[in-house]
Design a protein around this motif. Structure first.
Motif, PDB file in Angstrom:
ATOM      1  N   ARG A  65       0.786  -1.362   0.304  1.00 20.73           N
ATOM      2  CA  ARG A  65       0.090  -0.029  -0.036  1.00 20.73           C
ATOM      3  C   ARG A  65       0.789   1.384  -0.680  1.00 20.73           C
ATOM      4  O   ARG A  65       1.981   1.188   0.876  1.00 20.73           O
ATOM      5  N   LEU A  66       0.461   2.396  -0.580  1.00 19.95           N
ATOM      6  CA  LEU A  66       1.565   3.084  -0.718  1.00 19.95           C
ATOM      7  C   LEU A  66       0.261   4.866  -0.919  1.00 19.95           C
ATOM      8  O   LEU A  66      -0.841   4.216  -1.742  1.00 19.95           O
ATOM      9  N   ARG A  67       0.333   5.408  -0.276  1.00 15.20           N
ATOM     10  CA  ARG A  67      -0.609   6.713   0.390  1.00 15.20           C
ATOM     11  C   ARG A  67      -0.067   7.830   0.508  1.00 15.20           C
ATOM     12  O   ARG A  67       0.851   7.832   1.355  1.00 15.20           O
ATOM     13  N   TYR A  68      -0.861   8.646  -0.021  1.00 12.81           N
ATOM     14  CA  TYR A  68      -0.447  10.312  -0.297  1.00 12.81           C
ATOM     15  C   TYR A  68      -1.492  10.820   0.422  1.00 12.81           C
ATOM     16  O   TYR A  68      -2.445  10.736   0.158  1.00 12.81           O
ATOM     17  N   GLU A  69      -0.692  12.351   1.883  1.00 12.58           N
ATOM     18  CA  GLU A  69      -2.076  13.315   2.337  1.00 12.58           C
ATOM     19  C   GLU A  69      -1.302  14.217   3.010  1.00 12.58           C
ATOM     20  O   GLU A  69      -0.430  14.230   3.267  1.00 12.58           O
ATOM     21  N   HIS A  70      -2.640  14.917   2.466  1.00  8.18           N
ATOM     22  CA  HIS A  70      -1.834  16.361   3.772  1.00  8.18           C
ATOM     23  C   HIS A  70      -3.299  17.161   3.923  1.00  8.18           C
ATOM     24  O   HIS A  70      -4.243  16.773   3.304  1.00  8.18           O
ATOM     25  N   THR A  71      -2.982  17.396   5.409  1.00  7.63           N
ATOM     26  CA  THR A  71      -3.852  18.117   5.489  1.00  7.63           C
ATOM     27  C   THR A  71      -3.878  19.838   6.012  1.00  7.63           C
ATOM     28  O   THR A  71      -2.347  20.098   6.828  1.00  7.63           O
ATOM     29  N   GLY A  72      -4.392  20.391   5.729  1.00  8.04           N
ATOM     30  CA  GLY A  72      -4.336  22.238   6.114  1.00  8.04           C
ATOM     31  C   GLY A  72      -4.963  22.761   7.176  1.00  8.04           C
ATOM     32  O   GLY A  72      -6.526  21.786   7.993  1.00  8.04           O
ATOM     33  N   ASN A  73      -4.290  22.982   8.226  1.00  8.57           N
ATOM     34  CA  ASN A  73      -4.618  22.965   9.938  1.00  8.57           C
ATOM     35  C   ASN A  73      -5.092  21.757   9.890  1.00  8.57           C
ATOM     36  O   ASN A  73      -6.181  21.560  10.816  1.00  8.57           O
ATOM     37  N   PRO A  74      -4.219  21.007   9.849  1.00  8.68           N
ATOM     38  CA  PRO A  74      -4.718  20.038  11.294  1.00  8.68           C
ATOM     39  C   PRO A  74      -5.618  19.876  12.232  1.00  8.68           C
ATOM     40  O   PRO A  74      -4.389  21.134  13.267  1.00  8.68           O
ATOM     41  N   ARG A  75      -6.199  19.135  13.086  1.00 10.50           N
ATOM     42  CA  ARG A  75      -7.136  19.111  14.519  1.00 10.50           C
ATOM     43  C   ARG A  75      -7.556  20.652  13.880  1.00 10.50           C
ATOM     44  O   ARG A  75      -7.644  21.574  15.867  1.00 10.50           O
ATOM     45  N   TYR A  76      -7.895  21.231  13.624  1.00  9.76           N
ATOM     46  CA  TYR A  76      -8.786  22.695  13.036  1.00  9.76           C
ATOM     47  C   TYR A  76      -7.537  23.513  13.451  1.00  9.76           C
ATOM     48  O   TYR A  76      -7.909  24.387  14.322  1.00  9.76           O
ATOM     49  N   GLY A  77      -6.337  23.499  13.190  1.00  5.80           N
ATOM     50  CA  GLY A  77      -5.142  24.275  13.890  1.00  5.80           C
ATOM     51  C   GLY A  77      -4.738  24.374  14.850  1.00  5.80           C
ATOM     52  O   GLY A  77      -3.846  25.026  15.531  1.00  5.80           O
ATOM     53  N   LEU A  78      -5.580  23.490  15.517  1.00  4.29           N
ATOM     54  CA  LEU A  78      -3.931  23.030  16.997  1.00  4.29           C
ATOM     55  C   LEU A  78      -3.208  22.529  16.261  1.00  4.29           C
ATOM     56  O   LEU A  78      -2.199  22.592  18.276  1.00  4.29           O
ATOM     57  N   GLU A  79      -2.571  21.735  15.655  1.00  2.00           N
ATOM     58  CA  GLU A  79      -1.187  20.866  14.930  1.00  2.00           C
ATOM     59  C   GLU A  79      -0.382  21.835  14.104  1.00  2.00           C
ATOM     60  O   GLU A  79      -1.100  22.271  13.081  1.00  2.00           O
ATOM     61  N   ARG A  80       0.606  21.282  14.359  1.00  2.00           N
ATOM     62  CA  ARG A  80       1.381  22.146  12.935  1.00  2.00           C
ATOM     63  C   ARG A  80       0.840  21.126  11.980  1.00  2.00           C
ATOM     64  O   ARG A  80       1.313  20.209  11.146  1.00  2.00           O
ATOM     65  N   GLU A  81       0.968  22.204  10.550  1.00  4.71           N
ATOM     66  CA  GLU A  81       1.118  21.546   9.294  1.00  4.71           C
ATOM     67  C   GLU A  81       1.692  21.101   8.795  1.00  4.71           C
ATOM     68  O   GLU A  81       2.949  21.642   8.502  1.00  4.71           O
ATOM     69  N   ASP A  82       1.905  19.366   8.340  1.00  2.91           N
ATOM     70  CA  ASP A  82       3.290  19.108   7.597  1.00  2.91           C
ATOM     71  C   ASP A  82       2.915  19.829   6.497  1.00  2.91           C
ATOM     72  O   ASP A  82       2.181  20.189   5.096  1.00  2.91           O
ATOM     73  N   ARG A  83       4.583  20.531   5.586  1.00  5.44           N
ATOM     74  CA  ARG A  83       5.076  21.358   4.895  1.00  5.44           C
ATOM     75  C   ARG A  83       4.764  20.956   3.397  1.00  5.44           C
ATOM     76  O   ARG A  83       3.374  21.345   2.474  1.00  5.44           O
ATOM     77  N   TRP A  84       4.282  19.157   2.992  1.00  2.00           N
ATOM     78  CA  TRP A  84       4.672  19.032   1.436  1.00  2.00           C
ATOM     79  C   TRP A  84       3.692  17.833   1.422  1.00  2.00           C
ATOM     80  O   TRP A  84       3.348  16.870   1.079  1.00  2.00           O
ATOM     81  N   GLY A  85       3.021  17.704   3.242  1.00  2.00           N
ATOM     82  CA  GLY A  85       2.312  16.360   2.835  1.00  2.00           C
ATOM     83  C   GLY A  85       3.362  15.720   3.399  1.00  2.00           C
ATOM     84  O   GLY A  85       4.066  15.047   3.756  1.00  2.00           O
ATOM     85  N   VAL A  86       2.348  14.234   3.499  1.00  7.79           N
ATOM     86  CA  VAL A  86       2.834  12.392   4.053  1.00  7.79           C
ATOM     87  C   VAL A  86       3.135  12.286   3.145  1.00  7.79           C
ATOM     88  O   VAL A  86       1.855  11.594   2.672  1.00  7.79           O
ATOM     89  N   LEU A  87       4.123  10.965   3.099  1.00  5.77           N
ATOM     90  CA  LEU A  87       3.923   9.755   2.361  1.00  5.77           C
ATOM     91  C   LEU A  87       3.989   8.247   2.790  1.00  5.77           C
ATOM     92  O   LEU A  87       5.021   8.385   3.769  1.00  5.77           O
ATOM     93  N   MET A  88       3.114   7.552   2.632  1.00  8.24           N
ATOM     94  CA  MET A  88       3.293   6.181   3.541  1.00  8.24           C
ATOM     95  C   MET A  88       3.057   5.321   2.882  1.00  8.24           C
ATOM     96  O   MET A  88       2.382   4.972   2.181  1.00  8.24           O
TER      97      MET A  88
END
Length: 452
Positions: A65-88
């Motif tokens: 399994r290969l998955r890419y995801e990006h979250t803008g304003n994680p947990r509604y701004g409570l966490e820092r945003e990953d700059r380029w998203g995450v590759l799993m």
């Protein structure tokens, strides 16, 4: 090693259509491949289900399994945003050794890695190499339709719809237990009794250990067939360092529940109700939940759209200062309980969730949903999917938490191959805004998976 992983799907693709893949891979059905091997001398089918000696067979398989995801304003701004998203990336391979009709050994190794997480990988992001399943199983000879068996060792557990016990497919690292599981099947019934402790996911190689603080025991019975199938279950959960708004204490909690599910003509349903009791330190536990999923399929309309309505509620604590705890504990639920954005967990909530599913083309399915989310108790907070407190109640008495809209597509490219794409948008409600989480959340993911 990488060349081997890339070559395996090509080698097995021709006969992948013969396998019936299951969410728990030790439940896979390879009988059709065995018949193809005998009838056609198919090299790949024989390789997957090979006779080694009289009454000895070896089946192998795996997942990529290969998955890419990006979250803008994680947990509604409570966490820092990953700059380029995450590759799993996640890969597993298993071997299923059968000795006659009674004995079996099953081993599955899994590897999960994550890149791009600004705060570093979480426990459900990365696990370099560890067994997800490693057990021995015994089954009795078949006596008509009745059979009993026992499974001992590391194993994934999943019951019903995964609202209480699930293998956690959504996150990059699946959940497994060290467990003893006995079962009996006969006619329309299957009954499982088990004692288990979850495995702690550590990021290294062969370093996962049994949880020293948590344990789960229970009995789960299912009756299938007829107009409505149903489950009955009794579970007992223990956590020596449980944490709620009331504080931290030793939690001993039992749950009694039932699930009704089935279909008739164009209608289908999946309803579940549970009550919970026990003790949290010196406080009594009184909690409950109700979850319903009712759908209607328009069979004569292009795309066979299914319109569904999900209504669910889980109790929250009415007074953190008294000697009673009212917050539901879902034990080990699905990681993406309310959606792929996985921001809110099934505690202290009430939600209305209309959904639409339709077949756009052969192998292409579209899913759209809109989730309205409230707090059940205004004295309790909002929780994350892993059970951690996302936002305490504070001075807010607002109920409305968030509105989440999502659109997803699943494409079955070929037997064994599946690709997905999801976009979601979450707008914070009054409660989140009043407690400092006031940024809109956006989420996008694309992924591909191959099973062989």
């Amino acid at each position: 090693m990488r060349a081997a992983w890339l070559g395996l799907p090509l080698l097995l693709m021709a006969d992948a259509a013969l396998a019936q893949f299951k969410p728990l891979r030790f439940d896979d059905d390879f009988r059709a491949q065995r018949q193809a091997c005998i009838a056609n001398d198919s090299a790949s089918a024989c390789w997957k289900d090979r006779p080694l000696a009289d009454a000895v067979r070896l089946s192998i398989g795996g997942d990529l399994r290969l998955r890419y995801e990006h979250t803008g304003n994680p947990r509604y701004g409570l966490e820092r945003e990953d700059r380029w998203g995450v590759l799993m990336q996640r890969a597993s391979i298993f071997a299923d050794l059968r000795l006659g009709e009674q004995w079996r050994g099953f081993a599955q190794l899994s590897r999960s890695t994550t890149n791009g997480r600004i705060a570093g990988p979480s426990p459900v992001d990365e696990n370099r190499l560890d067994p997800g399943n490693l057990f021995v199983e015994w089954q009795s000879d078949r006596d008509g339709a009745a059979r009993v068996g026992m499974r001992v060792g590391i194993q994934e557990l999943q019951f019903g719809s995964g609202r209480m016990v699930d293998a956690r497919e959504g996150p990059n690292v699946r959940r497994s237990f060290e467990a003893v599981r006995a079962y009996a099947t006969g006619g329309a019934w299957r009954v499982d009794a088990f004692a288990a402790a979850p495995r702690q996911n550590l990021p290294g190689t062969f370093d996962d250990v049994q949880s020293p603080t948590q344990a789960l025991r229970g009995v789960y019975a299912t009756r299938s067939g007829g107009l409505t199938s149903w489950d009955l279950y009794a579970l007992h959960y223990e956590d020596t360092v449980a944490r709620y708004v009331q504080g931290q204490a030793h939690e001993r909690r039992w749950a009694l529940g039932t699930r009704l599910f089935g279909s008739r003509d164009a209608w289908d349903w999946n309803w579940e109700f549970a009550v919970q009791g026990g003790h949290f330190g010196h406080a009594d536990i009184r909690a409950w939940s109700l979850a319903t999923d009712t759908g209607y399929t328009f069979a004569d309309v292009a795309g066979r759209p299914r319109a569904g309505l999900l209504l669910a509620v889980a109790s929250g604590d009415k007074d953190p200062g008294d000697d009673r705890l009212g917050t539901l504990n879902p034990f080990y639920p699905r990681g993406n309980y309310f959606g792929d954005e996985a921001t809110l967990g099934p505690r202290n909530f009430f939600n209305i969730h209309p959904a639409l599913t339709m077949q756009l083309a052969p192998g292409v399915q579209l899913n759209a949903s809109l989730d309205f989310f409230w707090r059940h108790s205004t004295r309790d907070g909002v929780y994350a999917p892993n059970g951690m407190l996302l936002r305490p109640a504070g001075d807010s008495r607002a109920r409305y938490v968030a509105t989440i809209a999502s659109l997803g597509a699943t494409w079955t490219l070929a037997p064994g191959w599946t690709s997905t794409a999801v976009v979601a948008y979450g707008k914070p409600g009054a409660f989140l805004r009043e407690t400092g989480a006031d940024d809109a959340l956006s989420f996008v993911s694309v992924g591909a998976q191959y099973r062989f």
